[in-house]
Design a protein around this motif. Structure first.
Motif, PDB file in Angstrom:
ATOM      1  N   LEU A  79       0.832  -1.199   0.000  1.00  0.00           N
ATOM      2  CA  LEU A  79       0.000   0.000   0.000  1.00  0.00           C
ATOM      3  C   LEU A  79       0.870   1.254   0.000  1.00  0.00           C
ATOM      4  O   LEU A  79       0.632   2.197  -0.769  1.00  0.00           O
ATOM      5  CB  LEU A  79      -0.901   0.029   1.239  1.00  0.00           C
ATOM      6  CG  LEU A  79      -2.155  -0.842   1.286  1.00  0.00           C
ATOM      7  CD1 LEU A  79      -2.965  -0.495   2.525  1.00  0.00           C
ATOM      8  CD2 LEU A  79      -2.996  -0.675   0.048  1.00  0.00           C
ATOM      9  N   GLU A  80       1.852   1.294   0.879  1.00  0.00           N
ATOM     10  CA  GLU A  80       2.704   2.473   0.996  1.00  0.00           C
ATOM     11  C   GLU A  80       3.517   2.694  -0.277  1.00  0.00           C
ATOM     12  O   GLU A  80       3.625   3.829  -0.757  1.00  0.00           O
ATOM     13  CB  GLU A  80       3.638   2.331   2.193  1.00  0.00           C
ATOM     14  CG  GLU A  80       4.696   3.415   2.321  1.00  0.00           C
ATOM     15  CD  GLU A  80       4.149   4.806   2.599  1.00  0.00           C
ATOM     16  OE1 GLU A  80       4.929   5.776   2.531  1.00  0.00           O
ATOM     17  OE2 GLU A  80       2.935   4.925   2.883  1.00  0.00           O
ATOM     18  N   LEU A  81       4.060   1.633  -0.831  1.00  0.00           N
ATOM     19  CA  LEU A  81       4.854   1.774  -2.050  1.00  0.00           C
ATOM     20  C   LEU A  81       3.995   2.281  -3.205  1.00  0.00           C
ATOM     21  O   LEU A  81       4.424   3.143  -3.983  1.00  0.00           O
ATOM     22  CB  LEU A  81       5.498   0.434  -2.413  1.00  0.00           C
ATOM     23  CG  LEU A  81       6.599   0.476  -3.472  1.00  0.00           C
ATOM     24  CD1 LEU A  81       7.754   1.359  -3.026  1.00  0.00           C
ATOM     25  CD2 LEU A  81       7.087  -0.934  -3.782  1.00  0.00           C
ATOM     26  N   SER A  82       2.767   1.789  -3.298  1.00  0.00           N
ATOM     27  CA  SER A  82       1.842   2.251  -4.337  1.00  0.00           C
ATOM     28  C   SER A  82       1.494   3.718  -4.125  1.00  0.00           C
ATOM     29  O   SER A  82       1.409   4.498  -5.079  1.00  0.00           O
ATOM     30  CB  SER A  82       0.577   1.399  -4.330  1.00  0.00           C
ATOM     31  OG  SER A  82       0.871   0.033  -4.543  1.00  0.00           O
ATOM     32  N   ALA A  83       1.283   4.108  -2.870  1.00  0.00           N
ATOM     33  CA  ALA A  83       0.964   5.497  -2.556  1.00  0.00           C
ATOM     34  C   ALA A  83       2.115   6.422  -2.938  1.00  0.00           C
ATOM     35  O   ALA A  83       1.900   7.527  -3.452  1.00  0.00           O
ATOM     36  CB  ALA A  83       0.643   5.638  -1.072  1.00  0.00           C
ATOM     37  N   ARG A  84       3.334   5.987  -2.708  1.00  0.00           N
ATOM     38  CA  ARG A  84       4.496   6.825  -3.031  1.00  0.00           C
ATOM     39  C   ARG A  84       4.610   7.052  -4.536  1.00  0.00           C
ATOM     40  O   ARG A  84       4.963   8.159  -4.983  1.00  0.00           O
ATOM     41  CB  ARG A  84       5.770   6.180  -2.495  1.00  0.00           C
ATOM     42  CG  ARG A  84       5.845   6.161  -0.980  1.00  0.00           C
ATOM     43  CD  ARG A  84       7.169   5.592  -0.495  1.00  0.00           C
ATOM     44  NE  ARG A  84       7.202   5.509   0.965  1.00  0.00           N
ATOM     45  CZ  ARG A  84       8.278   5.190   1.667  1.00  0.00           C
ATOM     46  NH1 ARG A  84       9.421   4.927   1.033  1.00  0.00           N
ATOM     47  NH2 ARG A  84       8.228   5.143   2.978  1.00  0.00           N
ATOM     48  N   SER A  85       4.342   6.020  -5.303  1.00  0.00           N
ATOM     49  CA  SER A  85       4.380   6.174  -6.757  1.00  0.00           C
ATOM     50  C   SER A  85       3.366   7.209  -7.219  1.00  0.00           C
ATOM     51  O   SER A  85       3.657   8.041  -8.090  1.00  0.00           O
ATOM     52  CB  SER A  85       4.102   4.822  -7.426  1.00  0.00           C
ATOM     53  OG  SER A  85       4.063   4.958  -8.827  1.00  0.00           O
ATOM     54  N   ALA A  86       2.175   7.199  -6.621  1.00  0.00           N
ATOM     55  CA  ALA A  86       1.138   8.172  -6.976  1.00  0.00           C
ATOM     56  C   ALA A  86       1.563   9.580  -6.584  1.00  0.00           C
ATOM     57  O   ALA A  86       1.362  10.544  -7.337  1.00  0.00           O
ATOM     58  CB  ALA A  86      -0.171   7.800  -6.304  1.00  0.00           C
TER      59      ALA A  86
END
Length: 236
Positions: free
Chosen positions: A110-117
């Motif tokens: 979740l956090e890694l996906s959020a950072r990409s966004a």
């Protein structure tokens, strides 16, 4: 939603004590465990005693725009993304270290996906000037974020549970740790979590973009409110 008194207390702590670090403040929160540097889901975070081990994870997104349209430009928009574990909905029967580690893998995804966004949102071109354009671009990037999250979830699940590849857990733990270290610039901040708890724009002169709805991509997931995606089952 969070009890109003708890929310007010947390917000007051944020504004009145600058010496609180992010983990000190958020660890006082009894309903949600926000992703933060060093945060781990532990057995104590599963508040429902039930069969199996399952952390209820959510990903909150919101876009706030200036009320004065003449001031609108990408670098003035305020967006917030907060990966969270809902403690009061997380269930566990026993302290199973393997399954709890699995839930932490999903949490890190979740956090890694959020950072990409966040990285993509911070690089929007200045040519995007209208509220409609910004709203559509925000929703597009949020959808990409969820698609990326689902892709990683499924890959991990297949390797871990279906194909039962050796050392899958250790491999993913190392890979995610490396990726999170590399993308630390875009990590979840206290203000992301505060915006979630406060549920109104933090900045004066801003209003929530009501057109930026949560994205629903999988039958095993649901939208709890307009801006909150929630995983009914992580193992998909």
């Amino acid at each position: 939603m969070l009890n109003l008194k708890i929310a007010i207390l947390i917000i007051q702590c944020f504004w009145t004590s600058s010496i609180f670090c992010q983990s000190d403040l958020l660890n006082q929160e009894s309903v949600y465990l926000f992703w933060q540097n060093g945060s781990r889901i532990t057995f104590n975070d599963y508040k429902v005693q039930n069969t199996g081990v399952h952390a209820e994870l959510a990903l909150w997104t919101v876009l706030d725009l200036p009320q004065n349209i003449s001031e609108l430009r990408p670098n003035l928009m305020k967006f917030y993304i907060a990966p969270v574990c809902v403690r009061q909905m997380s269930r566990a029967e026993i302290n199973d270290s393997i399954l709890i580690a699995v839930d932490n893998i999903y949490f890190d995804i979740l956090e890694l996906s959020a950072r990409s966004a966040r990285a993509k949102l911070n690089s929007l071109p200045d040519s995007l000037m209208s509220t409609t354009e910004l709203s559509k671009k925000f929703m597009f990037i949020v959808q990409e974020m969820h698609e990326n999250r689902l892709r990683m979830n499924r890959k991990f699940y297949n390797e871990m549970f279906r194909n039962k590849k050796e050392n899958t857990l250790k491999k993913w733990q190392k890979m995610l740790t490396d990726d999170l270290n590399f993308t630390a610039k875009w990590s979840t901040q206290l203000v992301d979590c505060q915006r979630f708890l406060q549920n109104i724009p933090i900045e004066s002169g801003y209003q929530e973009d009501v057109h930026s709805n949560a994205i629903l991509l999988d039958i095993n997931e649901q939208v709890l409110s307009r801006n909150i995606w929630h995983a009914e089952f992580c193992q998909i």
